[in-house]
Design an enzyme around this catalytic site. Sequence first.
Site, PDB file in Angstrom:
ATOM      1  N   LEU A 398      -7.559   3.248  -3.316  1.00  0.00           N
ATOM      2  CA  LEU A 398      -6.376   3.054  -2.482  1.00  0.00           C
ATOM      3  C   LEU A 398      -6.145   1.566  -2.249  1.00  0.00           C
ATOM      4  CD1 LEU A 398      -7.058   5.914   0.078  1.00  0.00           C
ATOM      5  CD2 LEU A 398      -5.383   5.904  -1.781  1.00  0.00           C
ATOM      6  N   GLU A 399      -4.972   1.085  -2.610  1.00  0.00           N
ATOM      7  CA  GLU A 399      -4.668  -0.339  -2.537  1.00  0.00           C
ATOM      8  C   GLU A 399      -3.638  -0.662  -1.472  1.00  0.00           C
ATOM      9  OE1 GLU A 399      -3.774  -1.870  -6.413  1.00  0.00           O
ATOM     10  OE2 GLU A 399      -5.520  -0.921  -7.343  1.00  0.00           O
TER      11      GLU A 399
END
Length: 573
Positions: A398-399
């Site tokens: 998850l960025e």
Amino acid sequence: MERPFPTGSRSRRLLGGALAGVLTAGALAVGGIATAGSATAAEPNLVANPGFESGLSGWTCSGGSGRAVSSPVRSGSAALTATPAGSDQARCSQTVTVRPGSDYQLSAWVQGSYVYLGAQGTGTTDVSTWTPGGSGWQQLTTRFRTGPSTTSVTVYTHGWYGQSGYTADDLSLTGPGEPPEEPETPAVPSGLAVGGTTSGSVTLNWSAVPDATTYHVYQDGTRVQSVPGTSATVTGLAASTAYAFRVSAANSGGESPRSAPVTATTRPRDDGGPGTPDNGVPRHAVTGYWQNFDNGARVQKLREVQDAYDIIAVAFADSTATKGEIVFNLDPAVGYASEADFKADIAAKQAAGKSVIISVGGEIGNVIVNDSASATRFANSTWALMQEYGFDGVDIDLEHGINSTYLTQALRSLSAKAGDGLVVTMAPQTLDMQNTSSEYFKLALNIKDILTVVNTQYYNSGSMLGCDGKVYSQGTVDFLTALACIQLEGGLDASQVGLGVPASTRGAGSGYVSPSVVTAALDCLTRGTRCGSFKPSRTYPDLRGAMTWSTNWDATANNAWSSVVGPHVHNLP
């Protein structure tokens, strides 16, 4: 993956230019108001739950960025910690009832760099103050006067872009008004039960208590956790050991007596010693992301993934409109005639000794897990995909910001379903692993007993600080070794650290290094040889290995990455 990250120059420009103007204006406003008079020491504190003893009760934190912690605290047993992520400044706020035309003083004790305290909606001049950083607790104080018709103001704290998390405690707003009414102490929790165990953790569940905002978990008489929901996972336990647990309920009115105890015994450890669970992953492993889409790299079926890869992360799962829920949609561009063929390829890779996991996130993908309900949905939907496709586990890529509290809850729940064979990997961006106060780093430490490897993306990041406090440029041996050192010395086992790099110049916007640079960094960390100017103070022979984005870009470059890095990883000491 493939998401360019702005360099530090953006933050420096903001802090040095526009921000300075804002701060100067705020300071002038505060200075002008101070002469109008201030609150007296005898006036009550109008802030509810000012020391976060009742968790986040009364407070709202943007993007799920805040949580109550038991350390560090200035007083009492809790404080607020919040971490900026991307464009979110981790603002935590509360609306307070005030009187028109009156003077107020706002203060808080804080730790961290560029921590703000302010008041909004005053009806006159909104105010804020800040600290540029420093060690230990520092008190922030500002004053304001309400407008002729103002009956409420919003008080807040927040951090700043690109900075690590901050801590706040003992907020105070004094001036004319009535202090918040304290609720009654909640009842004793009932229904405490063991929800699952691993060799190093115990998951507990209990029934909700009316008006409770926080639950305290006690292990053998010592408080070990405080959580907002009705479940908790206690980690760091010894294998094959019995522990007694109790739980109490709390709010700003006080803490209830503790519940009747339950006893849980952790499972035996399968691998015969310390480290991660026995999940079939080799001691030294190569991780590769397989693209479930066509972006110009060579399209592969899973059966065509190079044999050098030990962990194959299928990129990516998709989120649904229901918060926390994920699904998988096989892209027709990959060329499978049916999902049955895809599932057969997964089984064939596993029969060859490989782990195939589902990756969540990526450059544009996002899954929101910021409360107990979404954590449950994430665990349940991931487990459903594992059962449907045969995936061995999950990769967290998850960025766009994560909430370590609830993602920990989700992964703990998934672990309880899957058992010790679960493979859990993570691929944070470089900035996300710069210090132990970041949400990603906290997540890694929270799930250390079930975590397989963290493959930090050492690209698309510009220059960064190493563990020695010096700045290193990406694309060098020093960048890889000095930044990996932060994790190796920050609490993760060497077996849980991997070096993430692009497979080719087309695999990322910046930060590509030749395979020879990757092997040099691996030798530096594990053997103390082939180092650059940075040489770690000790070696880490248990280092897990390396990761690349992606197997497709590797194939496009005629396997130049895996043919060199793969054998080198497998021959590490």
